[in-house]
Design a protein around this motif. Sequence first.
Motif, PDB file in Angstrom:
ATOM      1  N   PRO A  42       0.791  -1.234   0.000  1.00 44.93           N
ATOM      2  CA  PRO A  42       0.000   0.000   0.000  1.00 44.93           C
ATOM      3  C   PRO A  42       0.825   1.287   0.000  1.00 44.93           C
ATOM      4  N   GLU A  43       2.058   1.243   0.471  1.00 42.14           N
ATOM      5  CA  GLU A  43       2.878   2.461   0.513  1.00 42.14           C
ATOM      6  C   GLU A  43       3.667   2.663  -0.773  1.00 42.14           C
ATOM      7  N   SER A  44       3.621   1.690  -1.676  1.00 42.51           N
ATOM      8  CA  SER A  44       4.433   1.780  -2.891  1.00 42.51           C
ATOM      9  C   SER A  44       3.786   2.691  -3.930  1.00 42.51           C
ATOM     10  N   ILE A  45       4.639   3.162  -4.846  1.00 41.04           N
ATOM     11  CA  ILE A  45       4.222   4.002  -5.964  1.00 41.04           C
ATOM     12  C   ILE A  45       4.776   3.351  -7.219  1.00 41.04           C
ATOM     13  N   ALA A  46       4.132   3.587  -8.358  1.00 40.90           N
ATOM     14  CA  ALA A  46       4.630   2.964  -9.583  1.00 40.90           C
ATOM     15  C   ALA A  46       4.232   3.767 -10.808  1.00 40.90           C
ATOM     16  N   LEU A  47       4.999   3.573 -11.878  1.00 44.47           N
ATOM     17  CA  LEU A  47       4.544   3.950 -13.214  1.00 44.47           C
ATOM     18  C   LEU A  47       3.735   2.765 -13.719  1.00 44.47           C
ATOM     19  N   LEU A  48       2.431   2.923 -13.685  1.00 46.88           N
ATOM     20  CA  LEU A  48       1.478   1.840 -13.933  1.00 46.88           C
ATOM     21  C   LEU A  48       0.927   1.939 -15.358  1.00 46.88           C
ATOM     22  N   PRO A  49       0.905   0.829 -16.126  1.00 47.43           N
ATOM     23  CA  PRO A  49       0.241   0.866 -17.432  1.00 47.43           C
ATOM     24  C   PRO A  49      -1.188   1.381 -17.282  1.00 47.43           C
ATOM     25  N   SER A  50      -1.575   2.330 -18.118  1.00 42.82           N
ATOM     26  CA  SER A  50      -2.851   3.016 -17.919  1.00 42.82           C
ATOM     27  C   SER A  50      -4.058   2.083 -17.987  1.00 42.82           C
ATOM     28  N   MET A  51      -3.988   1.007 -18.768  1.00 44.06           N
ATOM     29  CA  MET A  51      -5.104   0.065 -18.839  1.00 44.06           C
ATOM     30  C   MET A  51      -5.236  -0.784 -17.579  1.00 44.06           C
ATOM     31  N   ASP A  52      -4.269  -0.699 -16.669  1.00 44.09           N
ATOM     32  CA  ASP A  52      -4.350  -1.443 -15.405  1.00 44.09           C
ATOM     33  C   ASP A  52      -5.046  -0.645 -14.306  1.00 44.09           C
ATOM     34  N   ILE A  53      -5.389   0.605 -14.567  1.00 45.98           N
ATOM     35  CA  ILE A  53      -6.064   1.415 -13.544  1.00 45.98           C
ATOM     36  C   ILE A  53      -7.325   0.718 -13.025  1.00 45.98           C
ATOM     37  N   PRO A  54      -8.184   0.155 -13.895  1.00 42.61           N
ATOM     38  CA  PRO A  54      -9.411  -0.484 -13.383  1.00 42.61           C
ATOM     39  C   PRO A  54      -9.159  -1.747 -12.560  1.00 42.61           C
ATOM     40  N   LYS A  55      -7.960  -2.310 -12.635  1.00 44.67           N
ATOM     41  CA  LYS A  55      -7.671  -3.553 -11.916  1.00 44.67           C
ATOM     42  C   LYS A  55      -7.489  -3.355 -10.413  1.00 44.67           C
ATOM     43  N   ILE A  56      -7.193  -2.124  -9.994  1.00 43.33           N
ATOM     44  CA  ILE A  56      -6.750  -1.900  -8.618  1.00 43.33           C
ATOM     45  C   ILE A  56      -7.791  -1.076  -7.862  1.00 43.33           C
ATOM     46  N   GLU A  57      -8.439  -1.714  -6.914  1.00 41.90           N
ATOM     47  CA  GLU A  57      -9.449  -1.010  -6.112  1.00 41.90           C
ATOM     48  C   GLU A  57      -8.794   0.114  -5.309  1.00 41.90           C
ATOM     49  N   GLY A  58      -9.379   1.292  -5.399  1.00 36.80           N
ATOM     50  CA  GLY A  58      -8.883   2.424  -4.622  1.00 36.80           C
ATOM     51  C   GLY A  58      -7.627   3.078  -5.169  1.00 36.80           C
ATOM     52  N   VAL A  59      -7.211   2.721  -6.372  1.00 41.23           N
ATOM     53  CA  VAL A  59      -5.982   3.293  -6.911  1.00 41.23           C
ATOM     54  C   VAL A  59      -6.178   4.778  -7.207  1.00 41.23           C
TER      55      VAL A  59
END
Length: 253
Positions: A42-59
Motif C-alpha cells: 500500500p505504501e508503494s508508488i509505480a509507473l502503472l500501465p494506464s489500462m491497469d487502472i481499473p484492476k486496482i481497487e482504490g488506486v
Amino acid sequence: MKFYIPQNLYAAIFSLWLPEELKGSVAVLPSSLISERLKTEPESIALLPSMDIPKIEGVRISRKLAVSFDGQLSNSYLYFIMGQDNLDTLYLKGDISTNEIILTKILFLEKYGIDLNIVLDTSETTPGEKNYLISGNENFDYPEFSNGISFSDQVADLIDYPYVNYVLASTNGTAIKNFTDGLTEVDKKIEDNLEKILENLMIKPRFKDFIRNNFDSVYYDLTENEVTGLNDLLRLPFYQGIFEEITELKFGD
C-alpha cells in the motif's frame, strides 16, 4: 517506500532525473507485474500501465506526472511483413502489458476494421517472418527498428490526444503527494538535462540520435490535455465490452 518502474527506456529517463533522495527507492519490474505490487504494498508508488487502472481497487493517480506520447517516439513499435496481402494475426513480444493486449485489438478494429488475432510470442523468431508489436527495450535489439511504426502515434491519432502509456499511481494518495512535492516543470528539466541522461543509457548512438531528434513527442508533465486523452482512452474498452463500466479517475496529489 518503493517506486516501481517498468523495463523501458522512458521510465529509465524519468528515474535518472529524480532527486538523489528518491533514486534509492527505484525498483524495476516487468510492466505486467506492477499492478500486483501496488495491490500488496500500500505504501508503494509505480509507473502503472494506464489500462491497469481499473484492476486496482482504490488506486489513485498523480495529477502532475505520467509518461505520454504523440509522435515517432514510443515504447512499442509495429513491424509488418513486406508485401503481405492481408493481416489477421499480430504477435506481441517484449515487455508486454495490458495496454498492448487491449489497445492493439481496439486500434485495428476501430481504424482498419480488422479483427486481429493477438498472440503472445516468446519464441526466437527471424525478423520478417511474422507481424509484430514489440514493447520496451527489445525494440533496440531488433534489426528492423528503423522501419517500425510508432504504436503511440497510432493510438494518439485514434483518440486525438496524447497517448498516456503510464500513470504515476498508488493506493495511497498521501504517498503520491509526498513523492511529487517539489517535482515541477518535469518536461523542461528532463529536456535541459537530456544529453547527460543519454550518456547514461546503454544504447547505440543512432538510437540516441533518434531519441534526441524526436524527444518533443514525449511528455512527463500531466496536463489537462493528457487527462482528457486518458479519460477517452479508458472509455474505449468499455465501448468494446472489454471493461464492464467506465473508469473514473481518482487523483492523489
